[in-house]
Design a protein around this motif. Structure first.
Motif, short mmCIF file in Angstrom:
data_model
loop_
_atom_site.label_atom_id
_atom_site.label_comp_id
_atom_site.label_asym_id
_atom_site.label_seq_id
_atom_site.Cartn_x
_atom_site.Cartn_y
_atom_site.Cartn_z
N GLU A 115 -23.52 22.28 -69.30
CA GLU A 115 -23.70 23.55 -70.01
C GLU A 115 -22.44 24.41 -69.89
OE1 GLU A 115 -26.82 27.34 -70.09
OE2 GLU A 115 -27.18 25.62 -68.78
N GLY A 116 -22.04 25.00 -70.99
CA GLY A 116 -20.88 25.89 -70.98
C GLY A 116 -19.56 25.21 -71.24
N VAL A 117 -19.59 23.87 -71.43
CA VAL A 117 -18.36 23.11 -71.66
C VAL A 117 -18.27 22.72 -73.12
CG1 VAL A 117 -17.05 21.04 -71.07
CG2 VAL A 117 -18.36 22.22 -69.31
N LYS A 118 -17.14 23.04 -73.75
CA LYS A 118 -16.92 22.76 -75.16
C LYS A 118 -15.72 21.82 -75.31
CE LYS A 118 -15.42 25.05 -79.43
NZ LYS A 118 -15.01 26.35 -80.02
N VAL A 119 -15.88 20.75 -76.09
CA VAL A 119 -14.80 19.80 -76.33
C VAL A 119 -13.93 20.29 -77.48
CG1 VAL A 119 -14.19 17.46 -77.03
CG2 VAL A 119 -16.09 17.82 -75.47
N ILE A 120 -12.60 20.26 -77.28
CA ILE A 120 -11.67 20.64 -78.33
C ILE A 120 -11.29 19.38 -79.12
CG2 ILE A 120 -9.53 21.86 -78.87
CD1 ILE A 120 -11.58 23.51 -77.32
N ALA A 121 -12.23 18.91 -79.91
CA ALA A 121 -12.00 17.69 -80.73
C ALA A 121 -13.09 17.65 -81.79
CB ALA A 121 -12.04 16.44 -79.87
N GLN A 122 -12.85 16.89 -82.85
CA GLN A 122 -13.84 16.74 -83.91
C GLN A 122 -15.01 15.88 -83.42
OE1 GLN A 122 -13.81 18.28 -86.92
NE2 GLN A 122 -11.99 19.35 -86.11
N PRO A 123 -16.24 16.19 -83.82
CA PRO A 123 -17.41 15.42 -83.38
C PRO A 123 -17.31 13.93 -83.69
CG PRO A 123 -18.10 17.46 -84.45
CD PRO A 123 -16.62 17.34 -84.67
N ASN A 124 -16.61 13.58 -84.79
CA ASN A 124 -16.53 12.16 -85.19
C ASN A 124 -15.35 11.43 -84.57
OD1 ASN A 124 -14.51 13.41 -86.61
ND2 ASN A 124 -15.01 12.49 -88.60
N GLU A 125 -14.62 12.07 -83.65
CA GLU A 125 -13.49 11.39 -83.00
C GLU A 125 -13.98 10.22 -82.16
OE1 GLU A 125 -9.81 12.37 -79.94
OE2 GLU A 125 -10.56 13.93 -81.27
N LEU A 126 -13.39 9.05 -82.39
CA LEU A 126 -13.82 7.82 -81.73
C LEU A 126 -13.33 7.77 -80.29
CD1 LEU A 126 -15.24 5.07 -82.09
CD2 LEU A 126 -13.04 4.14 -82.81
N LEU A 127 -14.24 7.45 -79.38
CA LEU A 127 -13.90 7.34 -77.97
C LEU A 127 -13.81 5.89 -77.52
CD1 LEU A 127 -16.23 10.10 -76.48
CD2 LEU A 127 -13.84 10.33 -77.20
N VAL A 128 -14.80 5.09 -77.92
CA VAL A 128 -14.85 3.71 -77.45
C VAL A 128 -15.70 2.88 -78.41
CG1 VAL A 128 -16.88 4.15 -75.99
CG2 VAL A 128 -15.36 2.27 -75.41
#
Length: 201
Positions: free
Chosen positions: A163-176
């Motif tokens: 909670e309280g943590v926001k990712v600075i990246a697009q939701p569709n960015e591929l991780l793995v």
């Protein structure tokens, strides 16, 4: 409990003094922020190594000898591109009530289901930038890959963040993703060709 690190002010700025510090296991650097301004320092190299191994995302109580203690994060480490020697560190003094942006390592957990079929885990990103209050920045972001089959993938949108943590990246960015090695794909193609030839004859 936060890690503590004692630093000393740097009083000499010649190249020879910097070499002497590094030879004695100290890493030259600078600590900066709203409260402390810009302070040339040196710090035990072993402390910085340990923090870097954790991926930088660590809140540290920095004590400046005889002056006070301040919360900081490692903002940047410079190393010689040829020798690998540690050259310099930047420590950023944070305000606990103001969000900061940090680069946090991803920790992949589990063995993909697709590995039973010859699939291989292909990692696209090993770190992500996140924004949060300093004491809410996670040391790592854990990513469970155990349910992935061949052809499956995980993106930023699939992450479970504190909670309280926001990712600075697009939701569709591929991780793995889980893929078949090229050699396996080629073998399958050969088998299919042979079967087709046999049917035709």
């Amino acid at each position: 409990m936060r890690k503590k690190m004692t630093v000393e002010r740097r009083k000499e700025f010649t190249r020879s003094s910097l070499r002497r510090l590094r030879k004695n296991g100290r890493l030259p650097g600078v600590a900066y922020g709203k409260q402390i301004g810009n302070i040339p320092i040196h710090v035990p190299l072993k402390d910085i190594r340990r923090s870097v191994e954790l991926g930088y995302a660590e809140l540290i109580d920095m004590e400046i000898e005889g002056e006070g203690t301040y919360p900081v994060v490692i903002k940047e480490v410079q190393r010689d591109s040829f020798t690998g020697e540690w050259l310099h560190v930047d420590l950023f003094q944070v305000n606990m009530d103001e969000p900061i942006t940090m680069r946090v390592p991803l920790e992949f957990e589990g063995t993909p289901q697709g590995s039973k079929s010859g699939g291989v885990l292909q990692i696209q990103e090993e770190y992500l930038e996140v924004e949060a209050l300093p004491d809410q920045i996670p040391a790592v972001i854990k990513v469970d890959v155990s349910e992935l089959n061949v052809g499956d993938k995980l993106t930023v949108a699939d992450l479970k963040l504190p909670e309280g943590v926001k990712v600075i990246a697009q939701p569709n960015e591929l991780l793995v993703t889980v893929v078949l090695p090229r050699s396996v794909i080629v073998d399958i193609g050969v088998e299919e060709t042979e079967e087709t030839d046999e049917e035709a004859s």
